[in-house]
Write an enzyme that holds these catalytic residues in place. Sequence first.
Site, PDB file in Angstrom:
ATOM      1  N   SER A   1     -41.843   7.564  52.130  1.00 32.76           N
ATOM      2  CA  SER A   1     -42.072   7.734  50.695  1.00 32.76           C
ATOM      3  C   SER A   1     -43.414   7.132  50.269  1.00 32.76           C
ATOM      4  CB  SER A   1     -40.891   7.128  49.927  1.00 32.76           C
ATOM      5  OG  SER A   1     -40.925   7.479  48.565  1.00 32.76           O
TER       6      SER A   1
ATOM      7  N   ASP B   1     -34.422  17.227  48.649  1.00 35.46           N
ATOM      8  CA  ASP B   1     -34.867  15.874  48.303  1.00 35.46           C
ATOM      9  C   ASP B   1     -35.121  15.834  46.808  1.00 35.46           C
ATOM     10  OD1 ASP B   1     -36.391  13.544  47.804  1.00 35.46           O
ATOM     11  OD2 ASP B   1     -37.432  13.637  49.712  1.00 35.46           O
TER      12      ASP B   1
ATOM     13  N   HIS C   1     -33.572  11.601  49.842  1.00 37.27           N
ATOM     14  CA  HIS C   1     -34.913  11.026  49.955  1.00 37.27           C
ATOM     15  C   HIS C   1     -34.993   9.904  50.990  1.00 37.27           C
ATOM     16  CE1 HIS C   1     -38.965  10.352  48.574  1.00 37.27           C
ATOM     17  NE2 HIS C   1     -38.725   9.083  48.301  1.00 37.27           N
TER      18      HIS C   1
END
Length: 269
Positions: free
Chosen positions: A94, A216, A245
């Site tokens: 991320s 996601d 995610h």
Amino acid sequence: MGVVEAHNVKILGSGDQTVVLAHGFGTDQSVWKHLVPHLVEDYKVVVYDNMGAGTTNPEYFDFDRYATIDGFAYDVIGILEEIGISSCIFVGHSMSAMIGAVASVARPDLFYKIIMISASPRYVNTVDYFGGFEHEELEQLFEAIQSNFKAWCSGFAPLAVGGDMESVAVQEFSRTLFNMRPDIAMSVAQTIFLSDLRPLLCHVVVPCHIIQSKKDLAVPVVVSEYLHQNLGGKSIVEIMSTDGHLPQLSSPDVVVPVLLRHVRFDIAA
């Protein structure tokens, strides 16, 4: 205090190559618990906590420094320099995928390759770009964080992970998310969701492996293709059959073999 101590850096295993595992927003180095045991026999593994994670001292969080991704990127460079790593395989989840990308522009010599999981250079939609969010949605998100952080954590965790509150992965993410100090969580969320790193991508010349869940909440699949088309060096994309995610936490049985393959496989080979 030194960078290593401030970021709770741990060096595990041994090997000629170093793998650095960097976590995303709302988690800490514990998010890699399913992957680490598979790496330590063959690689030197470095795990650390981003400043602002609930496991770091909130007094060290500089709101000005971390108003941009650059502040986090300079932390990574500082960690690698302090522990004497001259080149690493950087696995960033991320926000840390983009942190690694920014750091690699400043110091490409430190990065052998970057493995990006659930990465996005921009979250806000524009006329010619789909990032997944409208400005109004992000304003609502920030308002929810500010008004009742605990309630927001409880609602956001299952959406982000892709499961119900009973799942172990959701409970784990809820725990690490809620460990953040609310004002710091708000600051980091704004830094991530309002950033636009698209102009930087062409300067990222280190090979990049882009790994993405097919579903996601935070990052549409089209973003992985956008990264692939716009990065300055060689890149490869793999879309996994996972939801959520944080697939390394919610679907380790699928994700760990994929990550191990990308750690071992070189695009240039």
